[in-house]
Design an enzyme around this catalytic site. Structure first.
Site, PDB file in Angstrom:
ATOM      1  N   LYS A   1      -3.323  10.825  -8.576  1.00 47.04           N
ATOM      2  CA  LYS A   1      -3.741   9.417  -8.567  1.00 47.04           C
ATOM      3  C   LYS A   1      -4.407   9.098  -7.240  1.00 47.04           C
ATOM      4  CE  LYS A   1      -2.384   5.440  -7.454  1.00 47.04           C
ATOM      5  NZ  LYS A   1      -3.717   4.878  -7.108  1.00 47.04           N
TER       6      LYS A   1
ATOM      7  N   GLU B   1       3.166  12.017   3.864  1.00 40.08           N
ATOM      8  CA  GLU B   1       2.211  12.125   4.978  1.00 40.08           C
ATOM      9  C   GLU B   1       1.761  10.706   5.280  1.00 40.08           C
ATOM     10  OE1 GLU B   1       1.397  14.858   6.476  1.00 40.08           O
ATOM     11  OE2 GLU B   1       1.938  16.449   5.083  1.00 40.08           O
TER      12      GLU B   1
ATOM     13  N   CYS C   1      -5.953   9.340  10.014  1.00 38.91           N
ATOM     14  CA  CYS C   1      -4.550   9.275  10.445  1.00 38.91           C
ATOM     15  C   CYS C   1      -4.346   9.984  11.774  1.00 38.91           C
ATOM     16  CB  CYS C   1      -3.654   9.869   9.369  1.00 38.91           C
ATOM     17  SG  CYS C   1      -4.192  11.510   8.884  1.00 38.91           S
TER      18      CYS C   1
ATOM     19  N   GLU D   1      -1.243   0.860  13.892  1.00 46.01           N
ATOM     20  CA  GLU D   1      -2.390   1.701  13.549  1.00 46.01           C
ATOM     21  C   GLU D   1      -3.574   0.769  13.270  1.00 46.01           C
ATOM     22  OE1 GLU D   1      -1.827   3.789   9.857  1.00 46.01           O
ATOM     23  OE2 GLU D   1      -2.801   5.576  10.647  1.00 46.01           O
TER      24      GLU D   1
HETATM   25  P1  NAD Z   1      -1.785   3.123   0.861  1.00 47.01           P
HETATM   26  O1  NAD Z   1      -0.364   3.432   1.195  1.00 47.01           O
HETATM   27  O2  NAD Z   1      -2.177   1.719   0.695  1.00 47.01           O
HETATM   28  O3  NAD Z   1      -2.207   3.855  -0.492  1.00 47.01           O
HETATM   29  C1  NAD Z   1      -2.152   5.255  -0.663  1.00 47.01           C
HETATM   30  C2  NAD Z   1      -2.008   5.575  -2.146  1.00 47.01           C
HETATM   31  O4  NAD Z   1      -0.748   5.100  -2.613  1.00 47.01           O
HETATM   32  C3  NAD Z   1      -3.062   4.931  -3.043  1.00 47.01           C
HETATM   33  O5  NAD Z   1      -3.425   5.844  -4.061  1.00 47.01           O
HETATM   34  C4  NAD Z   1      -2.297   3.755  -3.623  1.00 47.01           C
HETATM   35  O6  NAD Z   1      -2.817   3.325  -4.859  1.00 47.01           O
HETATM   36  C5  NAD Z   1      -0.917   4.342  -3.773  1.00 47.01           C
HETATM   37  N1  NAD Z   1       0.181   3.372  -3.832  1.00 47.01           N
HETATM   38  C6  NAD Z   1       0.254   2.145  -3.260  1.00 47.01           C
HETATM   39  N2  NAD Z   1       1.431   1.552  -3.567  1.00 47.01           N
HETATM   40  C7  NAD Z   1       2.133   2.438  -4.325  1.00 47.01           C
HETATM   41  C8  NAD Z   1       3.404   2.420  -4.953  1.00 47.01           C
HETATM   42  N3  NAD Z   1       4.204   1.359  -4.878  1.00 47.01           N
HETATM   43  N4  NAD Z   1       3.794   3.505  -5.649  1.00 47.01           N
HETATM   44  C9  NAD Z   1       3.002   4.587  -5.747  1.00 47.01           C
HETATM   45  N5  NAD Z   1       1.776   4.648  -5.198  1.00 47.01           N
HETATM   46  C10 NAD Z   1       1.342   3.602  -4.488  1.00 47.01           C
HETATM   47  O7  NAD Z   1      -2.658   3.838   1.989  1.00 47.01           O
HETATM   48  P2  NAD Z   1      -4.247   3.753   2.189  1.00 47.01           P
HETATM   49  O8  NAD Z   1      -4.591   2.402   2.736  1.00 47.01           O
HETATM   50  O9  NAD Z   1      -4.930   4.263   0.989  1.00 47.01           O
HETATM   51  O10 NAD Z   1      -4.463   4.854   3.321  1.00 47.01           O
HETATM   52  C11 NAD Z   1      -4.443   4.587   4.691  1.00 47.01           C
HETATM   53  C12 NAD Z   1      -3.131   5.057   5.299  1.00 47.01           C
HETATM   54  O11 NAD Z   1      -2.954   6.432   5.013  1.00 47.01           O
HETATM   55  C13 NAD Z   1      -3.087   4.966   6.815  1.00 47.01           C
HETATM   56  O12 NAD Z   1      -1.839   4.481   7.213  1.00 47.01           O
HETATM   57  C14 NAD Z   1      -3.246   6.411   7.261  1.00 47.01           C
HETATM   58  O13 NAD Z   1      -2.701   6.725   8.521  1.00 47.01           O
HETATM   59  C15 NAD Z   1      -2.553   7.128   6.177  1.00 47.01           C
HETATM   60  N6  NAD Z   1      -3.009   8.518   6.117  1.00 47.01           N
HETATM   61  C16 NAD Z   1      -2.127   9.500   6.453  1.00 47.01           C
HETATM   62  C17 NAD Z   1      -2.535  10.824   6.427  1.00 47.01           C
HETATM   63  C18 NAD Z   1      -1.582  11.927   6.779  1.00 47.01           C
HETATM   64  O14 NAD Z   1      -1.876  13.063   6.444  1.00 47.01           O
HETATM   65  N7  NAD Z   1      -0.452  11.656   7.402  1.00 47.01           N
HETATM   66  C19 NAD Z   1      -3.845  11.133   6.058  1.00 47.01           C
HETATM   67  C20 NAD Z   1      -4.719  10.096   5.732  1.00 47.01           C
HETATM   68  C21 NAD Z   1      -4.275   8.782   5.745  1.00 47.01           C
END
Ligand code: NAD
Length: 478
Positions: free
Chosen positions: A173, A248, A282, A382
Site C-alpha cells: 500500500k 522505519e 528521513c 522533523e
Molecule cells: P505517513 O506516516 O503519513 O504515511 C506513511 C504510509 O502509512 C502511507 O502509505 C499512509 O497511507 C499509511 N498510513 C497512514 N495512517 C495509517 C494507519 N492508521 N494504518 C496503516 N497505514 C497508515 O508518512 P508520510 O508522510 O507518507 O512519510 C513521511 C515520513 O516518513 C517522515 O516522518 C519520514 O521521516 C518518514 N520516512 C522514514 C524513512 C525511514 O526509512 N525511516 C524513510 C522515508 C520516510
C-alpha cells in the site's frame, strides 16, 4: 493522465464504491492522474488473495523466486524513463533523481533475488550425540507493506524485494500522495511472472485501507515506513495479535564538523544531504554542529554552494523541485518563523522564490539559519523541508551530547580527519547509521534502520531478509 488500478489476485481492480483520488502536480497544480481509492474491503480482498497464494510461493524454490525478481528488475529498467516521469509529475523531484530512484529499485530486486538463495540453515549434533538439531528459516506468511510518499518506488522495493525473496506473499500500500509510479512498479512484478496473489496492490487512505492491513488476522507481518506518530498507532494496533513488525520512522540527523575536518568537502556534503529531495528525506541533515574554529569557513562555503542550487519544476534541469504538498511548505515556513522569533539568524533563503513560474507550485528556497539552539522547533522536530540550521560546539563531548539530544536515531554524520575522533563519534552517536566523512548511510549490503523513536527492524542486506523469516528448530532423534 495516469490512471493505475489496484492489483488483487493478479487482476486490475477499481474501488468497489467507485471512489477515486486525484493526483495533482506539486509544481503546477495540474491534474496528473486519478487512482482508485480503496478501503477496508479491497484490503481484505488483497489479504485473502495473498493468503491463498502463500503456501505455493513459500514452497517455490528460492532460485525460481529469484527468476521472477530478476525478470521484474529487467522490466523496471525498461520502464525507467516512463516511471521517472510519473514520479516527477506526482511528487515533484527532479527527473534525474526520479530516474536514479527507479533504477535503484531494480537493483534492489536483483539483490534480494540472490540474497533469498542464502537463507541458510544450521545443523548441530546435540550434547549426548543421540539427536540432531536442524535450524531452518521459513517465510513468516502474508506481509503488509506500507510505504510513504518521499521515495515511493525505492522504499517500496526494499520491502517487496525482501518479502518475495523470503517466500512471503504481500499486499503493498503506497502513500495516497504518490501512488502512480509505485503502482507501475508492482504491475511490473506481476507482469514479470509473479503468480496471482503473490504481490497485490491496494490504493487508498491509511486510515481505512492501511488500518485493515494492520488489524486483519490475515496479515502476519507489517513493514511500515512513515511518520513516528503513525508507527506508534500501528504498533498498538498490531499488538493484540503480536504481529511481527518493522517500523522505519522519522529522523533528525545531526551533521558534525570537527576542527580537523576537510571543511570544503564537509560543506559540500552537508549542503547536498540537507537539500537533496528538497530536504524531504528521513536521513536529511536536520541539525548542523560546527566546531568554533571552522564556523566561518564552513558557513561561507555552504552559503555559496546552496545559493547556486537551482529551484524549479522537476521536469527542467534543476536541483530542487517543489515540496510535495502545501502542508510541507507550511511546516517549513512555521519552523523558520519559530527559529527567527527565538533569535536565529537567516543566512540564505527563508521564503518562496519569486516569479510567475513558481506561482502555482509549492516551491521554497534552500534556507540556512545560524545561531539556532535546541529550544527551536527546527532543532527538535522533523521539518522535512529545505532548511539547514547551524550551531557551534567547543569539544567532541559537547558535540555528542547535542547530537544525541533528540528522540530520533536514524542517521548521523561526522566529518573529521582524526581516526580517534571518528571512532569516538561512531561509537557514541545514538543512531542506526553513522556516516564518517560520508553523507549517506544507505547501502544495499548494509542494514538500514533506526534507534530510539526512529523505529526498529532493519531493511536492505541479509538483515533485511531476516525480517520476513521465522526460525524453526527441528530436533531429530536418532
Ligand atoms: P505517513 O506516516 O503519513 O504515511 C506513511 C504510509 O502509512 C502511507 O502509505 C499512509 O497511507 C499509511 N498510513 C497512514 N495512517 C495509517 C494507519 N492508521 N494504518 C496503516 N497505514 C497508515 O508518512 P508520510 O508522510 O507518507 O512519510 C513521511 C515520513 O516518513 C517522515 O516522518 C519520514 O521521516 C518518514 N520516512 C522514514 C524513512 C525511514 O526509512 N525511516 C524513510 C522515508 C520516510
Amino acid at each position: 493522465m495516469y490512471n493505475p488500478m489496484m492489483i488483487i489476485d493478479g487482476r486490475p481492480v477499481l474501488a468497489s464504491d467507485g471512489s477515486v483520488h486525484k493526483i495533482l502536480n506539486p509544481a503546477t497544480g495540474e491534474l496528473v492522474g486519478e487512482v482508485p481509492s480503496g478501503g477496508r474491503q479491497e484490503a481484505h480482498q488483497a489479504l485473502t488473495a495473498a493468503s491463498r497464494a502463500f503456501p505455493a510461493w513459500a514452497a517455490t524454490s528460492p532460485g525460481k523466486r529469484a527468476d521472477v525478481l530478476h525478470q521484474a528488475a529487467s522490466l523496471v529498467r525498461e520502464l525507467a524513463d516512463e516511471m521517472a516521469v510519473m514520479l516527477t509529475l506526482e511528487i515533484g523531484k527532479p527527473l534525474r533523481a526520479s530516474r536514479r530512484e527507479v533504477l535503484g529499485s531494480a537493483d534492489v530486486l536483483d539483490y534480494f533475488a540472490e540474497e533469498g538463495k542464502r537463507a541458510f540453515g544450521e545443523w548441530t549434533i546435540s550434547g549426548a550425540g543421540k539427536s540432531r538439531s536442524l535450524v531452518i528459516r521459513q517465510p513468516i506468511g502474508v506481509a503488509a507493506l506500507i510505504s510513504p510518499w518521499n521515495y515511493p518506488v525505492d522504499l517500496l522495493s526494499w520491502k517487496v524485494g525482501a518479502a518475495l525473496a523470503a517466500g512471503c506473499t504481500a499486499v503493498a500500500k503506497p502513500s495516497s500522495m504518490a501512488p502512480i509510479a509505485a503502482s507501475a512498479f508492482i504491475e511490473a512484478i506481476n507482469r514479470a511472472g509473479a503468480p496471482p496473489g503473490v504481490i497485490n496492490l491496494v490504493l487508498g487512505p491509511g486510515s481505512t485501507a492501511g488500518a485493515e492491513l494492520v488489524e486483519s488476522p490475515l496479515s502476519q507481518k507489517i513493514s511500515f515506513t512513515g511518520e513516528s506518530a503513525t508507527g506508534r498507532w500501528i504498533m498498538a494496533a498490531a499488538a493484540p495479535r503480536l504481529k511481527r513488525l518493522s517500523l522505519e520512522l522519522g529522523g533528525s540527523a545531526p551533521f558534525i564538523v570537527c576542527a580537523d575536518a576537510d571543511v570544503k568537502s564537509a560543506a559540500e556534503a552537508c549542503v547536498q544531504r540537507a537539500f537533496n529531495n528538497a530536504g524531504q528525506i528521513c536521513i536529511s541533515v536536520n541539525r548542523v554542529y560546527l566546531h568554533h574554529d571552522v564556523e566561518e569557513e564552513f558557513m561561507e562555503l555552504a552559503i555559496q554552494r546552496a545559493g547556486r542550487l537551482r529551484v524549479g519544476s522537476g521536469m527542467e534541469d534543476v536541483d530542487l523541485g517543489p515540496l510535495a504538498s502545501e502542508e510541507q511548505r507550511k511546516r517549513t515556513r512555521e519552523h523558520i518563523e519559530d527559529a527567527l522569533s527565538r533569535g536565529a539568524r537567516l543566512r540564505l533563503g527563508g521564503s518562496e522564490p519569486e516569479g510567475e513560474q513558481y506561482s502555482r507550485g509549492h516551491f521554497f528556497l534552500p534556507t540556512i539559519l545560524d545561531r539556532v539552539d535546541h529550544s527551536m522547533r527546527v532543532m527538535r522536530e522533523e521539518t522535512f523541508g529545505p532548511v539547514m540550521p547551524v550551531m557551534t560546539f567547543k569539544n567532541l563531548e559537547e558535540a555528542v551530547r547535542l547530537a544525541n539530544q533528540t528522540e530520533y536515531g536514524l542517521a548521523a554524520y561526522a566529518y573529521t580527519n582524526s581516526l580517534d575522533a571518528a571512532v569516538y563519534l561512531a561509537e557514541r552517536l545514538e543512531s542506526g547509521g553513522v556516516g564518517i566523512n560520508s553523507n549517506n548511510v544507505v547501502d544495499l549490503q548494509a542494514p538500514f534502520g533506526g534507534w530510539k523513536q526512529s523505529g526498529f527492524g532493519r531493511e536492505l542486506s541479509h538483515h533485511g531478509l531476516e525480517g520476513y523469516l521465522e526460525l524453526k528448530h527441528v530436533k531429530i532423534g536418532l
